[in-house]
Each structure stands twice: as structure tokens, then as C-alpha cells.
Design a protein around this motif. Sequence first.
Motif, short mmCIF file in Angstrom:
data_model
loop_
_atom_site.label_atom_id
_atom_site.label_comp_id
_atom_site.label_asym_id
_atom_site.label_seq_id
_atom_site.Cartn_x
_atom_site.Cartn_y
_atom_site.Cartn_z
N UNK A 381 0.72 -1.24 0.07
CA UNK A 381 -0.19 -0.09 0.00
C UNK A 381 0.79 1.15 0.00
N UNK A 384 1.49 3.13 -3.22
CA UNK A 384 0.74 3.92 -3.59
C UNK A 384 0.58 5.25 -2.94
N UNK A 535 -11.72 1.54 4.35
CA UNK A 535 -11.08 0.88 3.19
C UNK A 535 -10.28 -0.40 3.64
N UNK A 536 -10.49 -0.84 4.72
CA UNK A 536 -9.77 -2.07 5.39
C UNK A 536 -9.67 -3.05 4.27
N UNK A 572 -3.50 3.20 3.79
CA UNK A 572 -4.95 2.66 3.61
C UNK A 572 -5.63 3.94 4.26
N UNK A 575 -5.02 7.11 2.01
CA UNK A 575 -5.72 7.29 0.87
C UNK A 575 -7.15 7.43 0.83
N UNK A 579 -9.10 11.01 -0.27
CA UNK A 579 -9.89 10.91 -1.60
C UNK A 579 -11.09 12.05 -1.00
N UNK B 86 -3.71 -3.42 -4.10
CA UNK B 86 -3.18 -2.18 -5.09
C UNK B 86 -4.19 -1.88 -5.99
N UNK B 89 -7.09 0.06 -5.13
CA UNK B 89 -6.91 1.38 -4.86
C UNK B 89 -6.92 2.16 -6.14
#
Lengths: 599, 111
Positions: A381, A384, A535-536, A572, A575, A579, B86, B89
Motif C-alpha cells: 500500500x 501507492x 477501506x480495510x 490505506x 488514501x 479521497x 493495490x 486502490x
Amino acid sequence: MFDIFVLPFCAGVVALLAVSLMKYIRWINSFSKRQQITIRRNILSIKILPAIWEMFRECLLHWRITQRNLLLGYMHRSLAFGWFLLIVVGFVQALMACPGGHPFYAAIFFNYFEPRSERIVEFAHSQQIATLMDVLLLYVLSGLFLAMLKKVWSKPLGMKRTTKHNLTDRIAKFSLWCIFPLRLLAEGATSSIYGNGGFLVRWVGTVIAAIGLDSAEIEYLLWVLYSLALGTFFTLMPFTRYMHIFTEVFLIYFRKNGVIEGNKPSGYTKFELSACSRCGICIDHCPVNRELGISNTQGVYLLQTIRNKDLWHRAEQIAANCMVCDRCQVECPVGIDLATIRRQVRSEAHTAIDKPVGYNYLERVHPFNAIGRIAYFGGCMSHLTPGITSAMEQIFKAAGQPYWYMDKEQSICCGRPLLQQGLVKQAEVLRRKNRDMITRSGATMLVTSCPICYQSFVKEYQLSIKVMHHTEYIDMLLRSGKLKVKAGSERIAYHDPCELGRGCGIYQAPRDVLGSVGTLLKTKEERANSLCCGYNLGNISISTDQQQLVRDAALGNLLAPNPDTIATACPMCKRSFARANAIPVKDIAEIVADSLVQD
Amino acid sequence: MSATDFGFTISTTRIVDFDAANRQRYEELLSRVPSYKYCIACGNCTATCTAGGMTGFNIRATHLKFSRGQYEGLADELNKCMLCGKCVLVCPRGVNTRALIVNMRKLLEES
Ligand code: SF4
Ligand code: SF4
Ligand code: SF4
Ligand code: SF4
């Protein structure tokens, strides 16, 4: 000292003992190898003492429930502890009254036999004991009143939703609720004839006489009904949620002796399943219930569905809906390992595809010589959210710590996402590879930026080197003076990631770090009560829209104290909140990297 | 006329015969993972894929093939995924790619 009306009670007790004993023996026999070894090794250990204390505290006093809500705790305690004392004092009373010994039911029906049996003699303090018994009965009745109140108006007891029960449970509950009022009435009727009993019973006797009921006529009937209520309850008990009363005692004993859930359901799981009292505490705080109105995912219904084998396919769907945020787990007063049980269900559902055959390509990833360095594992993660990894590299350099960014080029997942879906064998392959890489590198410590990986490394890897999440690591560097930051005036609200907080118990280190660079604000739901960011990775079933609803609730909580920045410690979560485009969202590593003082 | 070796050939046909393909499993996949409807085959998922970084594994290709009923070798390909997340996302269309992977694997197994 016998009357035919005691038979339903006696039959109930025999049935209860026979059935529960049979069940328990069967369950203990189907413990996994590992669990059996643990039990055998610890069976006579000193751990029995804390276990007994916990049994007393939780099974009788219901301490954890009391901490959540005083009134709810009082309700559970008065029913459990009150009834327990009623039995104990009742036996003492019978023991003192019958020096020549007495049948075991004498204590239960004492007031009926007291004026009738010649084996019962006058004894010291008999009146005080009768008064005590009445006080205890009143205590139990007050709890019963609250239990009834809870069904129609649960708010004062701190609950929004109460559990829905099935038919057997309801019959059992009805008979349980009848037991104590019937006892009071029966004793009252006897008292109005013979004048025995304490203040309460006598008062009821007077009332019965005053409203013109013929005590001689109804007395026997009331004792029969009382015995029937007891008999029905005891007979049904092993087949209903009330089995939790005894099971929790065993569960506490096993748990204190170090028994833990395995990857597959075992006899121990059976104990956990039936230790659930269906108190329903797990329902209210579940984000899937609160934000999405899905109210079958929580512990209470999951366990109920598993117990009912016919509903297995439904257990699968139920387990799939869960976000694995662990909120219910920390709320559960019985301490049931809901996360592992959920994983077991998922695992059973995914057995057919749990084939660890596709990862041959990992052979091409070679170990690296990192002797004396710190291994840094960013996690998939974090790739990202490159801001986090570059901030960490900056921090390592500023603190003069030699490091090896082990998954910079070729990253191998830590295996936890697979594990969360119950793909146990596949996860093990990834873990083996990572473990091998870390061990062979000669690194001195492992630092990771992702709480998911962190939990995995801590709980599943059994590494011989220290593992730290970057928040702990930065905290350590700041304390030792290796890293210097300048304090600013930024107002920061910190979000506790599920996997870091509830998952690994790390609440303070991130707060200490943030406190040294800015002003840390308090939010309403933080630490163990923190809300899931939505978002888990543990969930593959809910949609993006649903994720956003869960996210918005957490975001609302963070925005309430009007912060300049939201800080978090998980890529996570970052993100997720980023958002929403509300205010800047930064990882702790980024905030620290921005405030570094270079000397 | 004897064949002349040009050192290359025309590529094999890539025509997908939807009449021959059994789309039933695709329909089932759609019902289990409704968000797949929104996939525009952009390939973001493949570009970020952890497994794809080390192998030729192409997540976009696997679900595309699945939707066309081209199942050959798919199960083996999908075994390479680490479920790291990934791809979820980065998907611009909110496709639950991990649910897609798990369910494709299950559907391939079930048949
Ligand atoms: S799982 Fe725990 S919190 Fe939920 S109903 Fe059962 S005992 Fe109560
Ligand atoms: S882990 Fe979280 S999402 Fe799952 S049932 Fe418990 S509270 Fe609900
Ligand atoms: S990123 Fe999303 S929309 Fe693009 S190909 Fe992958 S699944 Fe489809
Ligand atoms: S979950 Fe699987 S397909 Fe998606 S990025 Fe990770 S390895 Fe690739």
C-alpha cells in the motif's frame, strides 16, 4: 421431606447436567493437537488463581459490562450474582435447619418444607437468614425488571439495538423470567398460611390474604408452577444461549491457560461459540451496522449462524460483509476471538481455492546482505503513497540510521490480505519467503509503514529480530535525541488505524510524536473506539459507495474539533481520507519529515 | 507455389466468437461482483500490480479473458495474485478487483 411437585425441578437438573457434561466432554475431545498439549502442560499451573478471579469477576460480577454501562452491568450482575448468592445462602439455610442432612432440592423449596417437615428444626439466626434471602430475591427481581425494561426501552442500558432471539431461546427466557416472581408468590402463599419467611415474603403473604385469595388453594399450584419453570429452564438451557453461563467459566479457564483459536474450527471454537451470551453489545458500534444498516455481521449473529449448521452458507456471506475492524472484538465482554472465528468461516468457504501453487516466481527475488542495517518494509500500500516511503527514507538518513528498503523494487505482500480472506496456505508461502529474506539479510530490526504488515509481522511471523511500526520507531528516535523536530502550531487530529490500534495496541507512540510537532486535538471516538476508515483490506464484499459512507462517519469525527491537518499512520487510511478532499491528510512520517531540524 | 519464409508470419486470429463462448459464468461473476460492470479495461490494475511487477501476470487480461469465456490457463494465472489490494486502490471505476479475483477463482474451481 418430599412432594411430587419437586420432580420437574429434579428432572431439569439431571437433564442439564447430563447434556452439558456430554457436550463439554465431546468438545474437549475435539480440541486440536496444539490446544490439547497447551492444556495438558498447564492443567495444574498457578494460572488457575487468576482464572478463578476472572471467573468470579466476569461470570458473576460482569465487570466488563459494568464498565460500559452501569445499569446494564447492574442488570447482568443482579441476575447472575444474585441468583448465585440465593443458591449459596439457600444451601446454608437448609444445612443449618436440617442437621440430619437434607435432599438437594430442600434448599430450593425450603419455605414449603419449613413448616411441614419435622426434619427441619429451629436454628440460630433463622430469621436473619430469611431476611437475607428476601433481600437477595429482591435484588434478583430488580435485575429482572431492568431486563424487561431493556426489551421495550433499551436506551438507559446503553444499547440502541437488542438481540433478536429464536423460539427456544424465547421459551427459555420466558421460563427464566417466571422463576423468581413465582418463587416470591409461592413463598408468599405459604407464609400467609404458616407465617414463615422474611419481610418481603410475609408482605406478599399479607397482600395475598388482603385481596381475598385463598392461600391454601393457590399455594400448591404456585409451588408446582415454580418447579415447572425451573425444570423447563434447566432442560432447555443446554440448547439455548443460556449455555453461556457455564461455558464462560470453562472458556476463561482455557484462555488463561494459554489456549488460542487455530486456523480451523475445533472443540475450543465450540466453547467460544456457546460462551456468547448474546448480550448484543457487539451490534451497536459496528460500522457496518451503524453506517450501512447491515445488522447481521456482528459477533452475536455470526456465532448464532455458525452454531446452526444448516445456515452455513449464510455464515459465509455474513463473514464476508465484515470489515475486520475489530471493534466488536474489543467491545465483547466475554472476550470471544471473533476475528479468528470469522477467518475460520472464510477459510472454510475458500478451501477449494486455497492452493499455494502460483508463487514460484518468488524464487527470483534474492536475499540481500543488510548485516547491521535496519530492514524497512514499506508494504504494497505504501507504494501507492510514495510520500510516506520517501519521508521514511529522509528520516532514516537524518537520524543516521543505515537502512535497507527491502521491498523497494520487488515487493512481496506480507500475506495478511490472503489470511484475512481465509487463504491460509497461500499466505504461509508469502510469509515463508519474507521471513527467509529478512533472516538471511542479517538486518537488526524491521520497521514497517503499514499497520497491516505490522500486525502480520508481529503476530504471524515469529521473527527473531525486533519489529516496529514507523510511529514507534520515530518516537524512539525522538526520545533518544537521534532525530530533532521543531514544534509548530499545526492543529492535528489523529486517526487510529484499526490494525495499529485495536489490532496491535499502539495508541500512545503516534500521539507522543504528533504532540512534539504540533497541537494534538482530542476527538470523540479515538483509541480503542476509533472508527474504521472504510477501506480495510479485510473486506472484499462491500462497494465503493458503502466504503465511502463508512469513511464519512470516521471523517466527521476527525473534522469535529476543526483541525488543520488529519494525521494517520496507515497508507490505506491516508488514501481513504485524502479521497474525500476535505483538508490535508498526512502520515505521521510525512509530518515529522516536514518538521525535521538538521544540525 | 512454395512457401516463402519472410521471417515472420501473420499473427493468429484474435477473433472472439461470442456464440461459441459460454457467457454463463460471466453472468454469474457479474452478479457476485456487480462493480465489474463499470470496468473500462483501462489497465490501471495491471500497471500497479505487485505480482505483475515480477511476472507477466496481467490482471486486466485475466478478467477480460474470463468475460469472453476464454478460460484456458486462467486458473494458473490467477494463482499468482497475492490479494495485496493495490489494484483496488488504483481502479478509476471502483471495480472491486479483489472480489473479482477470488470469485473468478471460485467459479473456475466450481466447474
Ligand atoms: S459476541 Fe460478545 S458482545 Fe456479541 S453478543 Fe456475544 S458475548 Fe455479547
Ligand atoms: S469487525 Fe468491525 S465490521 Fe466486522 S462485525 Fe466487528 S465491528 Fe462490525
Ligand atoms: S483498473 Fe479498474 S477499470 Fe481499469 S481495467 Fe482494472 S478493473 Fe477495469
Ligand atoms: S491484489 Fe493481486 S491483482 Fe491486485 S495488485 Fe495485488 S497481486 Fe496484483
